[in-house]
Design an enzyme around this catalytic site. Structure first.
Site, short mmCIF file in Angstrom:
data_model
loop_
_atom_site.label_atom_id
_atom_site.label_comp_id
_atom_site.label_asym_id
_atom_site.label_seq_id
_atom_site.Cartn_x
_atom_site.Cartn_y
_atom_site.Cartn_z
N CYS A 140 7.34 5.03 -1.89
CA CYS A 140 7.60 6.34 -1.26
C CYS A 140 7.27 6.29 0.22
O CYS A 140 6.69 7.24 0.78
CB CYS A 140 6.82 7.47 -1.93
SG CYS A 140 7.25 7.72 -3.63
N HIS A 178 3.61 8.83 3.63
CA HIS A 178 4.29 8.94 2.33
C HIS A 178 5.45 9.94 2.50
O HIS A 178 5.35 10.86 3.32
CB HIS A 178 3.27 9.47 1.32
CG HIS A 178 3.71 9.50 -0.09
ND1 HIS A 178 4.50 10.50 -0.61
CD2 HIS A 178 3.46 8.66 -1.13
CE1 HIS A 178 4.70 10.28 -1.90
NE2 HIS A 178 4.08 9.17 -2.24
N LYS A 185 -4.99 10.96 -9.12
CA LYS A 185 -5.39 9.69 -8.49
C LYS A 185 -6.91 9.56 -8.46
O LYS A 185 -7.46 8.59 -7.95
CB LYS A 185 -4.84 9.62 -7.06
CG LYS A 185 -3.32 9.55 -7.02
CD LYS A 185 -2.84 9.36 -5.61
CE LYS A 185 -1.38 9.69 -5.45
NZ LYS A 185 -0.46 8.68 -5.96
N GLN A 214 -4.93 9.52 -0.95
CA GLN A 214 -5.55 8.21 -1.20
C GLN A 214 -6.98 8.13 -0.67
O GLN A 214 -7.61 7.08 -0.79
CB GLN A 214 -4.71 7.09 -0.54
CG GLN A 214 -3.31 6.96 -1.09
CD GLN A 214 -3.27 6.44 -2.53
OE1 GLN A 214 -4.26 5.95 -3.07
NE2 GLN A 214 -2.12 6.56 -3.17
N ASP A 241 -3.19 14.40 4.74
CA ASP A 241 -2.78 13.97 3.40
C ASP A 241 -3.93 13.13 2.85
O ASP A 241 -4.13 11.98 3.26
CB ASP A 241 -1.48 13.16 3.51
CG ASP A 241 -1.09 12.50 2.19
OD1 ASP A 241 -1.91 12.52 1.23
OD2 ASP A 241 0.01 11.94 2.12
#
Ligand code: PMP
Length: 407
Positions: free
Chosen positions: A361, A121, A224, A201, A198
Site C-alpha cells: 500500500c 501509506h 496491529k 506502525q 499516521d
C-alpha cells in the site's frame, strides 16, 4: 516476562504450516492476538452483549462501562488530555479520512497546501488527494534522503506559511524509518499548519505521548497492536474536534432530532453515528492492558535487538538488498536479485515462514525505490532469534530453489 512466556499467550503461534512450525513475520500487516484479547471479546458476547448508551438495564450499563472504559484506556495509552479527544473509528484509514473529510475540506481553499511524504501509506495519500480535488488546494511532497529518512532541513523548506496541513507517518510500514514527528510538528506549527500523524506502525511498538508530540491528530488501528480488526482510534485536539462537523449521521450521535433540523451530541460521540464497534473497542482495551503490562519500552527494545540481528544475518546472504535507514523499527523490507518478491514469499511460506510481498500500500514509495514490489519481514514482541534463523535459512533455500540466480 521472557519471549517464551509471551508466546504462550498467543494460541495461533503454536501450529505447523506446510509441515513446519509457523514463523509469523507479518505483524506489520496485522498482529496476532493474545488470549486476554480473545477472551475479553468472548466474555462480552457470552456475558453482557448489549447495546451501549441506550437502555437502562444492567447488561446495557455493563456494556457501556466497558466501551467507555476502553476509551479511557486509549486516552491513557497515548497520554491525551481527555476522553473527549478519543474517537473510535474502524482503524487508521477511517481516522485519517475523518480528518480529511471533516477538518480539511472545511478549512482549506485553492491558495492552501498540504504536505506529506513519498513514503506514506495509501491511507495517508489518497484522502489528501481527494481534499485537494475538492478544495483546489495543492498536495506537496517533502523529499526523502537517499536512505529513505526525512531531513528537517527539507521539512523546513517544504512547509511554508501556505501549508495548512502536514500529515506524516511516525513509522514507515515499508522502510521501518522512525520519523522525527515532534520536530516536524514544531515546523508545522511555526507555519500555522496542523499536524496529522499516521500512528498505525508506531502505537503498537513504542511509547506514544500525544501531549509531548503536540500533534493535532493521531490515527491508529487496534489490529496491529494485538487487538481485534475493525476498530481503531482518532485522537484530535479538542479545539479542532469541537469545530468539526460529523461525517456520519444517524442514531447514537444526535442530541435532538426535528423534522428539518437536528443537533449533535457533544464530543466524542458526535463522531460515532450508529451502533458502535462495541466488542472491538472492548478488545482494543484488553490489548492496551496487555501491551502496558509487558511495557512498550520492553517491546521496543526487543524489536530493536531482533531487527539488528535479522539484518546482520540477512547480510550473510549474497544478493539480498535491504531497504531503509539503519535506525529503524522492527521492519525489514528486501528484494532478492532477479526473483520476484511474490516468489520469495511463496517459497518461504512452504517453509512455514509468513512474510508479505507486494507494494505494501505504498506505490509512490515503490516508485521512489525504483522497484515494483518488495518482500517484508516484520517483527513483534512474540518473535525470537531462532525464528530469524529459520527465516534466513529459508531465504538461502529460496536462492537455491531458483538456481542461485541471485548473489
Ligand atoms: N498507515 C500505515 C503506516 C499502515 O501500515 C497501515 C496498515 N497497513 C495503515 C495506515 C492502514 O491501517 P488500517 O488498514 O488498519 O486502516
Amino acid at each position: 516476562m521472557n519471549v517464551q512466556e509471551v508466546r504462550q499467550m498467543f494460541p495461533i503461534l503454536h501450529q505447523e504450516v506446510n509441515g513446519h512450525p509457523l514463523v509469523y513475520l507479518d505483524s506489520a500487516a496485522t498482529s496476532q492476538k493474545p488470549v486476554q484479547v480473545i477472551e475479553a471479546v468472548e466474555d462480552y458476547y457470552r456475558r453482557y452483549n448489549s447495546n451501549v448508551h441506550r437502555g437502562v438495564h444492567t447488561l446495557g450499563t455493563h456494556a457501556t462501562d466497558a466501551y467507555e472504559g476502553a476509551r479511557e484506556k486509549i486516552r491513557k495509552f497515548i497520554n491525551a488530555h481527555s476522553t473527549e479527544e478519543i474517537i473510535f473509528t474502524r482503524g487508521t484509514t477511517t481516522a485519517l479520512n475523518l480528518v480529511a473529510t471533516s477538518y480539511a475540506r472545511a478549512n482549506l481553499g485553492p491558495e492552501d497546501e498540504i504536505v506529506i511524504t513519498p513514503m506514506e501509506h495509501h491511507s495517508n495519500i489518497i484522502p489528501w488527494q481527494q481534499v485537494a480535488k475538492h478544495t483546489g488546494a495543492t498536495l506537496k511532497y517533502m523529499p526523502l534522503q537517499d536512505d529513505g529518512s526525512i531531513s528537517l532541513k527539507d521539512a523546513e523548506e517544504t512547509i511554508t506559511d501556505k501549508t495548512k496541513i502536514v500529515s506524516v507517518m511516525q513509522v514507515s510500514n515499508v522502510l521501518g524509518a522512525v520519523n522525527p514527528i515532534k520536530d516536524i510538528t514544531k515546523i508545522a506549527h511555526k507555519n500555522g499548519a496542523v499536524m496529522v500523524v499516521d500512528g498505525a506502525q508506531s502505537a503498537p511498538h513504542m511509547k506514544v505521548d500525544v501531549k509531548d508530540l503536540d500533534c493535532d491528530f493521531f490515527a491508529f488501528s487496534a489490529h496491529k497492536m494485538c487487538g481485534p480488526t475493525g476498530i481503531g482510534a482518532l485522537y484530535g485536539k479538542k479545539k479542532h474536534l469541537e469545530k468539526m462537523e460529523p461525517v456520519e449521521f444517524g442514531g447514537e450521535m444526535i442530541d435532538f432530532v426535528g423534522l428539518q433540523e437536528s443537533t449533535w451530541k457533544e464530543l466524542p460521540w458526535k463522531f460515532e453515528g450508529g451502533t458502535p464497534i462495541i466488542a472491538g473497542a472492548i478488545g482494543m482495551g484488553a490489548a492496551i492492558d496487555f501491551l502496558t503490562e509487558i511495557g512498550l519500552d520492553n517491546i521496543d527494545a526487543h524489536e530493536e535487538k531482533l531487527v539488528k540481528y535479522a539484518i546482520s544475518r540477512i547480510d550473510e546472504v549474497e544478493g539480498v538488498k535491504v531497504y531503509g535507514p539503519e535506525k529503524r523499527a522492527g521492519i525489514v523490507t528486501f528484494n532478492c536479485d532477479d526473483v520476484h518478491p511474490h516468489d520469495v514469499a511463496t517459497v518461504l511460506d512452504a517453509e512455514g515462514v509468513a512474510v508479505r510481498a507486494g507494494h505494501h500500500c505504498a506505490q509512490p514509495l515503490m516508485k521512489w525505490l525504483n522497484v515494483t514490489a518488495t518482500a517484508r519481514a516484520s517483527f513483534y514482541l512474540y518473535n525470537t532469534e531462532e525464528e530469524v534463523d529459520v527465516f534466513v535459512k529459508s531465504l538461502i533455500k529460496t536462492k537455491e530453489y531458483f538456481g542461485n540466480v541471485f548473489g
